[in-house]
Design an enzyme around this catalytic site. Structure first.
Site, PDB file in Angstrom:
ATOM      1  N   LYS A 148     -30.798 -40.632 -15.232  1.00  0.00           N
ATOM      2  CA  LYS A 148     -30.410 -42.238 -15.059  1.00  0.00           C
ATOM      3  C   LYS A 148     -31.188 -43.199 -14.663  1.00  0.00           C
ATOM      4  CE  LYS A 148     -27.081 -40.738 -17.614  1.00  0.00           C
ATOM      5  NZ  LYS A 148     -27.507 -40.720 -19.897  1.00  0.00           N
TER       6      LYS A 148
ATOM      7  N   ASP B 119     -32.519 -36.965 -20.629  1.00  0.00           N
ATOM      8  CA  ASP B 119     -31.828 -37.004 -21.527  1.00  0.00           C
ATOM      9  C   ASP B 119     -32.106 -36.811 -22.667  1.00  0.00           C
ATOM     10  OD1 ASP B 119     -29.385 -38.077 -22.819  1.00  0.00           O
ATOM     11  OD2 ASP B 119     -29.457 -39.580 -20.105  1.00  0.00           O
ATOM     12  N   GLU B 120     -31.430 -36.690 -23.634  1.00  0.00           N
ATOM     13  CA  GLU B 120     -32.134 -36.616 -25.116  1.00  0.00           C
ATOM     14  C   GLU B 120     -33.411 -36.946 -25.098  1.00  0.00           C
ATOM     15  OE1 GLU B 120     -29.089 -39.673 -25.668  1.00  0.00           O
ATOM     16  OE2 GLU B 120     -29.428 -37.655 -23.960  1.00  0.00           O
TER      17      GLU B 120
ATOM     18  N   HIS C  89     -29.151 -29.446 -26.753  1.00  0.00           N
ATOM     19  CA  HIS C  89     -28.317 -31.461 -26.690  1.00  0.00           C
ATOM     20  C   HIS C  89     -27.566 -31.704 -28.671  1.00  0.00           C
ATOM     21  CE1 HIS C  89     -27.566 -35.533 -26.138  1.00  0.00           C
ATOM     22  NE2 HIS C  89     -27.432 -35.413 -25.116  1.00  0.00           N
TER      23      HIS C  89
END
Length: 443
Positions: A141, A169-170, A260
């Protein structure tokens, strides 16, 4: 036959028998009128049949309709074709207010036409040389906006601190602020540097999802050339055809594949319309993936405990008995198709570690994004805190202690010899996500 359980909500005045028959017909050989070419084939051989209807307890005008589809209706080894047939057109039917596919029973003969996960749970453990505990991960993040070098630095700090994996992340693909090739290179550097320092095998889920299958494969090939152990795909937005192709490539080239489920809640969150995630999970096991996000039960995302444990078993186990108390409508035999590791991710932190260890067991990945990077001392201490908490929980469990009862005590005891864990516990002691689940079992 492939067996399907539909939750049917007919329009007022439409009897459930008519609604069930319409679902069976529209998702197999039926059309809105009689056509002369019906006489050129054996409709009795190919049509779907609604063989049982039961009312849903506590829900007026809702029924579970069971439909059987002859196996000859489906192309071998194609999840795409299976879904196109079973859910392709029927969900827009005017005679129905709502329709939800609750479960599928995939017969052994059809399961055997799929390769399934590229490697499976045991092969992954052997590749990583990690046994006897859940694996630990971290989503980097902020998910968007970092440069490739700063992104790689965050990966290195987390892996050095004790995590097994870090993750794209996706929605990290190849944006102007960070092109995919730069990210892959810096993350590979982070993996090799942290491996050299810790003596453990590390990985980063490099997201190969792209706008075309050709570009996706180019990214997967580059990852293999870098020698990294694992890549990632968004299987619902990327599509089942792309996912199956990527899974075949990963199996042939020794790459693990993390999946994911971005977009799943659009399809599965409403209780009376859509497709339940247990169906999407079965489809993923057939299409191919070594990990898949499965909810946390205790974090920020939707996931009722019994329902979640039901589809976690469907992902991992070889033979799963029918169990309506966990939402499993059919007995499923996977005939040794490799298992998929469930990933718990979303709003979890060190105080959740005992519950996660108890709920998911050893064959799982526990992924702390904000729960690692939000540590007041930095990324590496955040990783240390999570690793210490996990090791403490696993040791306590192995000693026969009850994590569900003594979880907080176990974490507090570990805080006495880990200042990193103590700091994490202080930061997240008040954070809870307590909302009623949308998707619940029928009582």
């Amino acid at each position: 036959d492939i067996l399907a359980a539909f939750r049917v909500s007919p329009q007022p005045g439409v009897p459930p028998e008519e609604a069930g028959a319409a679902v069976a017909a529209e998702s197999s050989t039926g059309t809105w009128t009689t056509v002369w070419t019906d006489g050129l084939t054996s409709l009795d051989r190919y049509k779907g049949r609604c063989y049982q209807i039961e009312p849903v307890p506590g829900e007026p005008d809702q029924y579970i309709c069971y439909v059987a589809y002859p196996l000859d209706l489906f192309e071998e080894g194609s999840v795409t074709n299976m879904f196109t047939s079973i859910v392709g057109n029927v969900f827009g039917f005017k005679a129905l207010r709502a329709l939800r596919l609750e479960d599928l029973r995939i017969p052994v003969a059809y399961v055997k036409t799929f390769q399934g996960p590229p490697h499976g749970i045991q092969v992954e453990r052997d590749k990583l040389n990690k046994y006897g505990r859940p694996l630990l991960g971290c989503t980097i993040k902020p998910k968007l906006g970092l440069s490739a070098k700063n992104y790689g630095r965050a990966c290195y700090e987390c892996l050095r601190g004790g995590l097994d994996f870090t993750k794209d992340d996706e929605n990290v693909n190849s944006q102007p602020f960070m092109r995919w090739r730069d990210r892959f290179l810096f993350c590979a550097e982070a993996i090799y540097k942290s491996q050299a320092e810790t003596g453990e095998i590390k990985g980063h889920y490099l997201n190969a999802t792209a706008g075309t299958c050709e570009e996706m494969m180019k990214r997967a090939i580059f990852a293999r050339e870098l020698g990294v152990p694992i890549i990632m795909h968004d299987y619902l937005t990327g599509g089942f055809t792309a996912n199956t192709s990527l899974a075949h490539y990963c199996r042939d080239n020794g790459l693990l594949l993390h999946i994911h489920r971005a977009m799943h809640a659009v399809i599965d969150r409403q209780k009376n319309h859509g497709i339940h995630f247990r169906v999407l999970a079965k489809a993923l096991r057939m299409s191919g993936g070594d990990h898949i996000h499965s909810g946390t039960v205790v974090g920020k995302l939707e996931g009722e405990r019994d329902i979640t444990l039901g589809f976690v078993d469907l992902l991992r186990d070889d033979y799963i008995e029918k169990d309506r108390s966990r939402g499993i409508y059919f007995t499923q035999d996977w005939v040794s198709l490799p298992g998929v590791i469930p990933v718990a991710s979303g709003g979890i932190h060190v105080w959740h570690m005992p519950a996660l260890t108890e709920i998911f067991g050893d064959d799982s990945v526990l992924q702390f994004g904000g729960g690692t990077l939000g540590h007041p001392w930095g990324n590496a201490p955040g990783a240390v805190a999570n690793r210490v908490a996990l090791e403490a929980c696993v040791q306590a469990r192995n000693e026969g202690r009850d994590l569900a009862v003594e979880g907080n005590t176990i974490i507090r005891e570990a805080c006495k010899w880990s200042p990193e864990l103590a700091a994490a516990c202080e930061v997240w002691k008040e954070i809870k996500f307590e909302f009623a689940a949308m998707d619940t079992l029928d009582k």
